[in-house]
Design a protein around this motif. Structure first.
Motif, PDB file in Angstrom:
ATOM      1  N   LEU A 216       0.819  -1.218   0.000  1.00  0.00           N
ATOM      2  CA  LEU A 216       0.000   0.000   0.000  1.00  0.00           C
ATOM      3  C   LEU A 216       0.852   1.268   0.000  1.00  0.00           C
ATOM      4  O   LEU A 216       0.346   2.354   0.288  1.00  0.00           O
ATOM      5  N   LEU A 217       2.136   1.110  -0.342  1.00  0.00           N
ATOM      6  CA  LEU A 217       3.017   2.264  -0.500  1.00  0.00           C
ATOM      7  C   LEU A 217       3.210   2.540  -1.997  1.00  0.00           C
ATOM      8  O   LEU A 217       3.690   1.675  -2.727  1.00  0.00           O
ATOM      9  N   PRO A 218       2.849   3.708  -2.480  1.00  0.00           N
ATOM     10  CA  PRO A 218       3.020   3.996  -3.903  1.00  0.00           C
ATOM     11  C   PRO A 218       4.481   4.247  -4.262  1.00  0.00           C
ATOM     12  O   PRO A 218       5.304   4.572  -3.396  1.00  0.00           O
ATOM     13  N   MET A 219       4.787   4.140  -5.512  1.00  0.00           N
ATOM     14  CA  MET A 219       6.121   4.457  -6.015  1.00  0.00           C
ATOM     15  C   MET A 219       6.294   5.973  -6.061  1.00  0.00           C
ATOM     16  O   MET A 219       5.327   6.734  -6.147  1.00  0.00           O
ATOM     17  N   GLY A 220       7.526   6.430  -6.003  1.00  0.00           N
ATOM     18  CA  GLY A 220       7.826   7.835  -6.222  1.00  0.00           C
ATOM     19  C   GLY A 220       7.593   8.762  -5.050  1.00  0.00           C
ATOM     20  O   GLY A 220       7.557   9.982  -5.233  1.00  0.00           O
ATOM     21  N   LEU A 221       7.479   8.220  -3.837  1.00  0.00           N
ATOM     22  CA  LEU A 221       7.274   9.091  -2.682  1.00  0.00           C
ATOM     23  C   LEU A 221       8.461  10.015  -2.459  1.00  0.00           C
ATOM     24  O   LEU A 221       8.309  11.142  -1.976  1.00  0.00           O
ATOM     25  N   ASP A 222       9.659   9.531  -2.802  1.00  0.00           N
ATOM     26  CA  ASP A 222      10.845  10.363  -2.630  1.00  0.00           C
ATOM     27  C   ASP A 222      10.788  11.584  -3.538  1.00  0.00           C
ATOM     28  O   ASP A 222      11.298  12.656  -3.201  1.00  0.00           O
ATOM     29  N   MET A 223      10.121  11.461  -4.695  1.00  0.00           N
ATOM     30  CA  MET A 223       9.998  12.596  -5.608  1.00  0.00           C
ATOM     31  C   MET A 223       9.054  13.657  -5.033  1.00  0.00           C
ATOM     32  O   MET A 223       9.200  14.840  -5.325  1.00  0.00           O
ATOM     33  N   ILE A 224       8.095  13.231  -4.220  1.00  0.00           N
ATOM     34  CA  ILE A 224       7.194  14.173  -3.558  1.00  0.00           C
ATOM     35  C   ILE A 224       7.880  14.797  -2.346  1.00  0.00           C
ATOM     36  O   ILE A 224       7.514  15.881  -1.903  1.00  0.00           O
ATOM     37  N   GLY A 225       8.883  14.110  -1.812  1.00  0.00           N
ATOM     38  CA  GLY A 225       9.619  14.653  -0.676  1.00  0.00           C
ATOM     39  C   GLY A 225       9.287  14.016   0.648  1.00  0.00           C
ATOM     40  O   GLY A 225       9.817  14.414   1.689  1.00  0.00           O
ATOM     41  N   ALA A 226       8.395  13.004   0.642  1.00  0.00           N
ATOM     42  CA  ALA A 226       8.016  12.339   1.884  1.00  0.00           C
ATOM     43  C   ALA A 226       8.932  11.140   2.140  1.00  0.00           C
ATOM     44  O   ALA A 226       9.374  10.468   1.207  1.00  0.00           O
ATOM     45  N   GLU A 227       9.183  10.875   3.415  1.00  0.00           N
ATOM     46  CA  GLU A 227       9.996   9.722   3.806  1.00  0.00           C
ATOM     47  C   GLU A 227       9.082   8.534   4.037  1.00  0.00           C
ATOM     48  O   GLU A 227       8.107   8.625   4.787  1.00  0.00           O
TER      49      GLU A 227
END
Length: 342
Positions: A216-227
């Motif tokens: 339930l974790l989407p890809m690309g969270l690092d691009m949004i800035g969230a850890e």
């Protein structure tokens, strides 16, 4: 109510919010978010008065076109429009020509032909609200589109946090949430609320962590800035705010978790788990809640810590602000006249 003087935090007149529509938090600059939050502050006080009727939108027609079920969002937009003096019409897809095979574009053109002054849209498909906005002549507000965004939910959550931090004497002097540590836990993959909150909170200076089971974790969270975390206990360490999300079973196709019981064991917010966060951590939930799954009742109802009902209250004020701001051009408010929209 008169338009307040410009704050030093944003430009004067329409330059403070140059958008015709409100489709996504990702399209807004920090000063534009602050502008909407400051506008909503006026309506918080107004809504706490015995008499809650303004005439700011008198003579205007607002259509709430909801292609998905809703309780809080639909009711708060309806109350917001009526408190501003507008004529409000609710359109439910189950009772519309959509059920007869009418296309989304044809529905949009039909609504446009009725000369609405603003249209609020909730739709199950990501991007549908933006598509409609490009086909109509009036402002469009996104009340949630698929797994894309839910901008007014993020704004009302930020408003609820500002109100709470101000009452505690902890709000930054510039009205931002600089340095606030926020943990968002739950079904992040399917949550437009999570996406909008990540963007909004970070624009206001907060540090955002997200936690969910790996599926339930989407890809690309690092691009949004969230850890990103999969260990809820680790994600809670030192958090100032804990925002829980429900499992969106209606959007799931397949098995994402072993069972609700196992999910609660690993990702449910209990009093014992809340103790891992900051000593006075704030508890939030956009609703609807699945008590005993993602959050226990004694946490959801905890005095002084849970602001879940305040989120609902702030929803009306925030949506009043958005409707009032987006209709200023149509109402001839000084400084909000002709010109190109962003």
């Amino acid at each position: 109510m008169t338009t307040p003087p410009a704050s030093s935090r944003y430009p004067a007149g329409r330059r403070a919010f140059p958008h015709r529509d409100l489709i996504a938090i990702g399209a807004l600059a920090t000063h534009e978010i602050l502008f909407l939050l400051d506008e909503a502050e006026r309506w918080v006080a107004f809504n706490r008065q015995p008499q809650k009727r303004a005439e700011a939108l008198a003579g205007l027609t607002i259509i709430n076109a909801f292609f998905e079920n809703s309780t809080r969002t639909l009711l708060s937009f309806e109350i917001a429009g009526k408190r501003l003096g507008a004529d409000v019409v609710n359109m439910h897809a189950a009772q519309s020509s959509v059920k007869k095979g009418e296309t989304l574009i044809d529905t949009a053109m039909t609504l446009n032909a009725m000369r609405a002054d603003a249209i609020v849209i909730r739709h199950q498909s990501s991007g549908a609200v933006g598509l409609i906005a490009g086909k109509v002549d009036c402002p469009v507000l996104n009340a949630g589109d698929g797994q894309h965004e839910h901008p007014t939910q993020a704004l009302l959550d930020a408003l609820a946090l500002r109100q709470t931090l101000r009452a505690r004497g902890e709000l930054a002097s510039d009205g931002t949430l600089t340095g606030l540590k926020v943990t968002i836990c739950g079904d992040v993959l399917h949550s437009r609320v999570a996406r909008s909150n990540m963007l909004c909170l970070q624009a206001l200076g907060a540090v955002v962590r997200v936690c969910a089971p790996p599926a339930l974790l989407p890809m690309g969270l690092d691009m949004i800035g969230a850890e990103a975390f999969t260990d809820f206990d680790a994600a809670l360490a030192g958090a100032d705010v804990v925002m829980m999300l429900r499992l969106q079973n209606e959007r799931m196709d397949g098995q994402f978790i072993p069972s609700p019981r196992e999910y609660r064991h690993l990702y449910g917010l209990t009093q014992a788990r809340l103790a891992l966060a900051g000593g006075n951590a704030i508890v939030m939930h956009p609703g609807p809640m699945n008590r005993g799954v993602e959050i226990d009742s004694d946490v959801a109802d905890m005095p002084g810590r849970s602001i879940i009902t305040q989120q609902v209250e702030m929803g009306v004020a925030m949506r009043m602000a958005c409707l009032e701001v987006l209709t200023r051009r149509a109402r001839g408010i000084a400084g909000w006249g002709d010109g190109e929209w962003v």
